[in-house]
Design an enzyme around this catalytic site. Structure first.
Site, mmCIF file in Angstrom:
data_model
loop_
_atom_site.group_PDB
_atom_site.id
_atom_site.type_symbol
_atom_site.label_atom_id
_atom_site.label_comp_id
_atom_site.label_asym_id
_atom_site.label_seq_id
_atom_site.Cartn_x
_atom_site.Cartn_y
_atom_site.Cartn_z
ATOM 1 N N GLY A 10 0.837 -1.212 0.000
ATOM 2 C CA GLY A 10 0.000 0.000 0.000
ATOM 3 C C GLY A 10 0.867 1.254 0.000
ATOM 4 N N GLY A 110 4.594 -6.987 4.128
ATOM 5 C CA GLY A 110 4.620 -7.925 3.010
ATOM 6 C C GLY A 110 5.882 -7.744 2.183
ATOM 7 C CG ASP A 133 -1.394 -0.085 9.006
ATOM 8 O OD1 ASP A 133 -2.131 0.905 8.907
ATOM 9 O OD2 ASP A 133 -1.598 -1.157 8.402
ATOM 10 N NE ARG A 168 -27.220 12.957 15.554
ATOM 11 C CZ ARG A 168 -27.363 13.560 14.382
ATOM 12 N NH1 ARG A 168 -26.324 14.057 13.748
ATOM 13 N NH2 ARG A 168 -28.565 13.663 13.844
ATOM 14 C CG MET A 175 -6.983 2.649 7.104
ATOM 15 S SD MET A 175 -5.927 2.931 5.697
ATOM 16 C CE MET A 175 -7.055 2.555 4.355
ATOM 17 N N GLY A 176 -5.817 0.314 10.358
ATOM 18 C CA GLY A 176 -5.029 -0.494 11.288
ATOM 19 C C GLY A 176 -5.668 -1.874 11.368
HETATM 20 O O1 F6P Z 1 -1.216 -1.344 5.422
HETATM 21 C C1 F6P Z 1 -1.736 -0.100 5.252
HETATM 22 C C2 F6P Z 1 -3.219 -0.132 5.090
HETATM 23 O O2 F6P Z 1 -3.632 1.182 4.855
HETATM 24 C C3 F6P Z 1 -4.007 -0.763 6.243
HETATM 25 O O3 F6P Z 1 -4.194 0.084 7.330
HETATM 26 C C4 F6P Z 1 -5.287 -1.141 5.567
HETATM 27 O O4 F6P Z 1 -5.905 -2.201 6.246
HETATM 28 C C5 F6P Z 1 -4.830 -1.559 4.219
HETATM 29 O O5 F6P Z 1 -3.609 -0.908 3.978
HETATM 30 C C6 F6P Z 1 -5.784 -1.241 3.100
HETATM 31 O O6 F6P Z 1 -5.276 -1.784 1.922
HETATM 32 P P1 F6P Z 1 -5.783 -1.491 0.461
HETATM 33 O O7 F6P Z 1 -5.357 -0.105 0.101
HETATM 34 O O8 F6P Z 1 -5.092 -2.497 -0.385
HETATM 35 O O9 F6P Z 1 -7.256 -1.604 0.482
#
Ligand code: F6P
Length: 337
Positions: A10, A110, A133, A168, A175-176
């Site tokens: 990513g 990865g 992340d 509310r 993300m994470g």
């Molecule tokens: O690893 C970075 C990240 O932004 C994660 O936080 C998220 O789960 C993932 O990539 C999303 O991946 P993609 O852009 O392939 O949907």
């Protein structure tokens, strides 16, 4: 020496600053030849490359994304590991044909795994960790994280006024997937009332009790910050699930916001630009010292390096005794229990 630079996994803010840091240091300080490899590891196989010049690396320091393009490489790594259709042999052949002395691989978990695989195949590689992340083992910090936390914090700040005006509960998903670093740091900086991390889990009844308790104390609104990877029933969507459960359990009106890829897009923060520049420069220096098969890393206050074999297949997760959690709990913030 001739080095190639590739970006994989990513994207994240600060990659271009790294490419610039690696490339300019290589060309201007060490007199190396530098090529950019497009679209990740497959770019070597397809000879999808471009020669870099000082000029081509100008004007990209503050640019988000990656000028080289990127791809998720898990399926390719599997092919490499099994040498399906001789893919590993072909990759090595291309590496030699291109007369590369080293490939600098900028990527996340990865990518570090794949870099380790190709290092075992006999290619000279150096890894540079990147991810919003912040979950790469062996480095205290990854660039991209600071920018993402700034964006998420800004979003949480903005939810406060609308939450309090309408009395509310606002649920915001950040993300994470495996690690809750963004949720923890943005949640704390943004004054979240409930912060949910994949590493810690939650008890829905306790969260609802906590939100009702706040209402009883005259605080009829709450901000719930949840990491996307927090476990929920399989067929549900994270933010929506929590919003519904909270509404059901408290009777308080709730709304959900999913921040998504906004956290990954756009310009890197000054902090990330500088971290990326430093890591890039150090990666090039490692190449000149022939310290291959390693990943540059942040170790305390200095830039260091660590063998890729130690990094691959591990994750840096938030520990329950992280000081931000300890301090947050003392101040009455709910971490799911
Ligand atoms: O690893 C970075 C990240 O932004 C994660 O936080 C998220 O789960 C993932 O990539 C999303 O991946 P993609 O852009 O392939 O949907």
């Amino acid at each position: 020496m001739k080095i190639g630079i590739l970006t994989s996994g990513g994207d994240c803010p600060g990659i271009n600053a790294t490419i610039r840091g690696v490339g300019k240091t290589a060309m201007m300080n060490f007199g190396m030849e530098v090529i950019g490899i497009h679209s990740g590891f497959k770019g070597i196989l397809n000879e999808d490359i471009e020669p870099f010049t000082e000029r081509s690396l100008s004007g990209i320091l503050n640019l988000g994304g990656t000028i080289l393009g990127t791809s998720r490489e898990k399926p390719f790594r599997k092919l490499l590991q099994s040498n399906t259709d001789g893919v590993a042999d072909q990759l090595l052949e291309k590496y030699h044909e291109l007369r590369l002395d080293c490939v600098v691989c900028i990527g996340g978990n990865g990518t570090m795994k794949t870099a380790n695989v190709i290092s075992d195949l006999g290619m000279n590689v150096i890894g540079v960790p990147k991810t919003i992340d912040n979950d790469i083992w062996g480095t205290d910090m990854t660039f991209g994280f600071n920018t993402a936390v700034n964006i998420a914090t800004d979003a949480i700040d903005r939810l406060h006024s609308t939450a309090s005006s309408h009395k509310r509960v606002m649920v915001i998903e950040v993300m994470g997937h495996h690690a809750g670093w963004i949720a923890l740091h943005a949640g704390m900086a943004g004054g979240g009332d409930v912060i949910l991390l994949p590493e810690i889990g939650y008890d829905m009844d306790k969260i609802n009790e906590f939100i009702l308790g706040r209402a009883e104390k005259g605080k009829p609104y709450s901000i719930v910050v949840v990491a996307e990877g927090v476990k929920i029933p399989e067929d549900k969507k994270t933010a929506e699930f929590f919003a519904k459960e909270i509404n059901k359990g408290t009777g308080i009106e709730t709304r959900e916001t999913v921040l998504g890829h906004i956290q990954r897009g756009g310009n890197p923060s000054p902090f990330d630009r500088n971290l990326a520049t430093q890591l890039g420069g150090h990666a090039t220096e490692l190449a000149t010292k022939k310290m291959f098969g390693r990943m540059v890393c942040v170790n305390g206050n200095k830039i260091d390096s660590i063998p890729l074999s130690e990094v691959a297949n591990k994750l840096k997760l938030v520990e329950p005794d992280n000081d931000l959690i300890v301090q947050g709990k003392r101040m009455g913030i709910n971490f799911g229990w």
